[in-house]
Design a protein around this motif. Sequence first.
Motif, PDB file in Angstrom:
ATOM      1  N   GLU A 199      51.904  58.458 -23.604  1.00  0.00           N
ATOM      2  CA  GLU A 199      53.357  58.361 -23.584  1.00  0.00           C
ATOM      3  C   GLU A 199      53.947  58.154 -24.973  1.00  0.00           C
ATOM      4  OE1 GLU A 199      54.143  55.160 -20.911  1.00  0.00           O
ATOM      5  OE2 GLU A 199      53.480  56.283 -19.143  1.00  0.00           O
ATOM      6  N   LYS A 200      53.129  57.767 -25.933  1.00  0.00           N
ATOM      7  CA  LYS A 200      53.622  57.465 -27.280  1.00  0.00           C
ATOM      8  C   LYS A 200      53.712  58.728 -28.121  1.00  0.00           C
ATOM      9  CE  LYS A 200      51.985  52.764 -27.333  1.00  0.00           C
ATOM     10  NZ  LYS A 200      51.436  51.709 -28.164  1.00  0.00           N
ATOM     11  N   SER A 201      54.584  58.674 -29.123  1.00  0.00           N
ATOM     12  CA  SER A 201      54.737  59.798 -30.044  1.00  0.00           C
ATOM     13  C   SER A 201      53.618  59.753 -31.088  1.00  0.00           C
ATOM     14  CB  SER A 201      56.093  59.738 -30.732  1.00  0.00           C
ATOM     15  OG  SER A 201      56.126  58.634 -31.605  1.00  0.00           O
ATOM     16  N   GLN A 202      53.536  60.821 -31.864  1.00  0.00           N
ATOM     17  CA  GLN A 202      52.481  60.914 -32.876  1.00  0.00           C
ATOM     18  C   GLN A 202      52.611  59.800 -33.916  1.00  0.00           C
ATOM     19  OE1 GLN A 202      50.095  63.007 -32.374  1.00  0.00           O
ATOM     20  NE2 GLN A 202      48.947  62.877 -34.268  1.00  0.00           N
ATOM     21  N   SER A 203      53.832  59.497 -34.336  1.00  0.00           N
ATOM     22  CA  SER A 203      54.028  58.443 -35.338  1.00  0.00           C
ATOM     23  C   SER A 203      53.669  57.070 -34.767  1.00  0.00           C
ATOM     24  CB  SER A 203      55.461  58.449 -35.849  1.00  0.00           C
ATOM     25  OG  SER A 203      56.362  58.223 -34.793  1.00  0.00           O
ATOM     26  N   GLU A 204      53.978  56.863 -33.491  1.00  0.00           N
ATOM     27  CA  GLU A 204      53.601  55.599 -32.853  1.00  0.00           C
ATOM     28  C   GLU A 204      52.083  55.483 -32.746  1.00  0.00           C
ATOM     29  OE1 GLU A 204      57.338  54.661 -29.883  1.00  0.00           O
ATOM     30  OE2 GLU A 204      55.799  56.066 -29.191  1.00  0.00           O
ATOM     31  N   LEU A 205      51.414  56.610 -32.506  1.00  0.00           N
ATOM     32  CA  LEU A 205      49.953  56.587 -32.437  1.00  0.00           C
ATOM     33  C   LEU A 205      49.345  56.266 -33.793  1.00  0.00           C
ATOM     34  CD1 LEU A 205      49.113  59.620 -30.119  1.00  0.00           C
ATOM     35  CD2 LEU A 205      49.034  57.197 -29.562  1.00  0.00           C
TER      36      LEU A 205
ATOM     37  N   LYS B 264      50.719  54.431 -36.102  1.00  0.00           N
ATOM     38  CA  LYS B 264      50.955  53.001 -36.306  1.00  0.00           C
ATOM     39  C   LYS B 264      49.976  52.170 -35.477  1.00  0.00           C
ATOM     40  CE  LYS B 264      54.535  49.502 -35.924  1.00  0.00           C
ATOM     41  NZ  LYS B 264      55.861  49.166 -35.425  1.00  0.00           N
ATOM     42  N   GLU B 265      49.780  52.564 -34.233  1.00  0.00           N
ATOM     43  CA  GLU B 265      48.853  51.857 -33.341  1.00  0.00           C
ATOM     44  C   GLU B 265      47.431  51.909 -33.889  1.00  0.00           C
ATOM     45  OE1 GLU B 265      47.753  49.610 -30.068  1.00  0.00           O
ATOM     46  OE2 GLU B 265      49.786  50.234 -30.577  1.00  0.00           O
ATOM     47  N   LEU B 266      47.033  53.066 -34.412  1.00  0.00           N
ATOM     48  CA  LEU B 266      45.694  53.215 -34.978  1.00  0.00           C
ATOM     49  C   LEU B 266      45.503  52.281 -36.167  1.00  0.00           C
ATOM     50  CD1 LEU B 266      43.008  54.748 -34.821  1.00  0.00           C
ATOM     51  CD2 LEU B 266      44.004  56.468 -36.332  1.00  0.00           C
ATOM     52  N   GLY B 267      46.504  52.189 -37.012  1.00  0.00           N
ATOM     53  CA  GLY B 267      46.436  51.280 -38.152  1.00  0.00           C
ATOM     54  C   GLY B 267      46.307  49.826 -37.725  1.00  0.00           C
TER      55      GLY B 267
ATOM     56  N   ILE C 297      40.466  52.362 -30.196  1.00  0.00           N
ATOM     57  CA  ILE C 297      40.539  53.245 -31.360  1.00  0.00           C
ATOM     58  C   ILE C 297      40.069  54.640 -30.983  1.00  0.00           C
ATOM     59  CG2 ILE C 297      39.515  53.725 -33.633  1.00  0.00           C
ATOM     60  CD1 ILE C 297      39.580  50.697 -34.149  1.00  0.00           C
ATOM     61  N   ALA C 298      38.984  54.711 -30.233  1.00  0.00           N
ATOM     62  CA  ALA C 298      38.460  56.009 -29.811  1.00  0.00           C
ATOM     63  C   ALA C 298      39.446  56.740 -28.912  1.00  0.00           C
ATOM     64  CB  ALA C 298      37.127  55.815 -29.092  1.00  0.00           C
TER      65      ALA C 298
END
Length: 65
Positions: free
Chosen positions: A8-14, A16-19, A50-51
């Motif tokens: 459901e998240k956008s690419q930029s949110e992903l 940020k989440e990954l970081g 993360i995966a």
Amino acid sequence: MKASEIREKSQSELQKELGELKSELFKLRFQLATNQLENPMKLKDVKKSIARVRTIMKERELKGT
């Protein structure tokens, strides 16, 4: 975090989440090395998250969206 929540998240949110997940993993590994980690299963959960994020990012990259 479940895959459906991640999708459901956008690419930029992903990104940020990954970081955030990577920094959390670093902190957990540091706690493990200094014997301060209370719940070792937390490491496994963060690695799986993360995966999941990376997998969904790669799917979107291959899909072209």
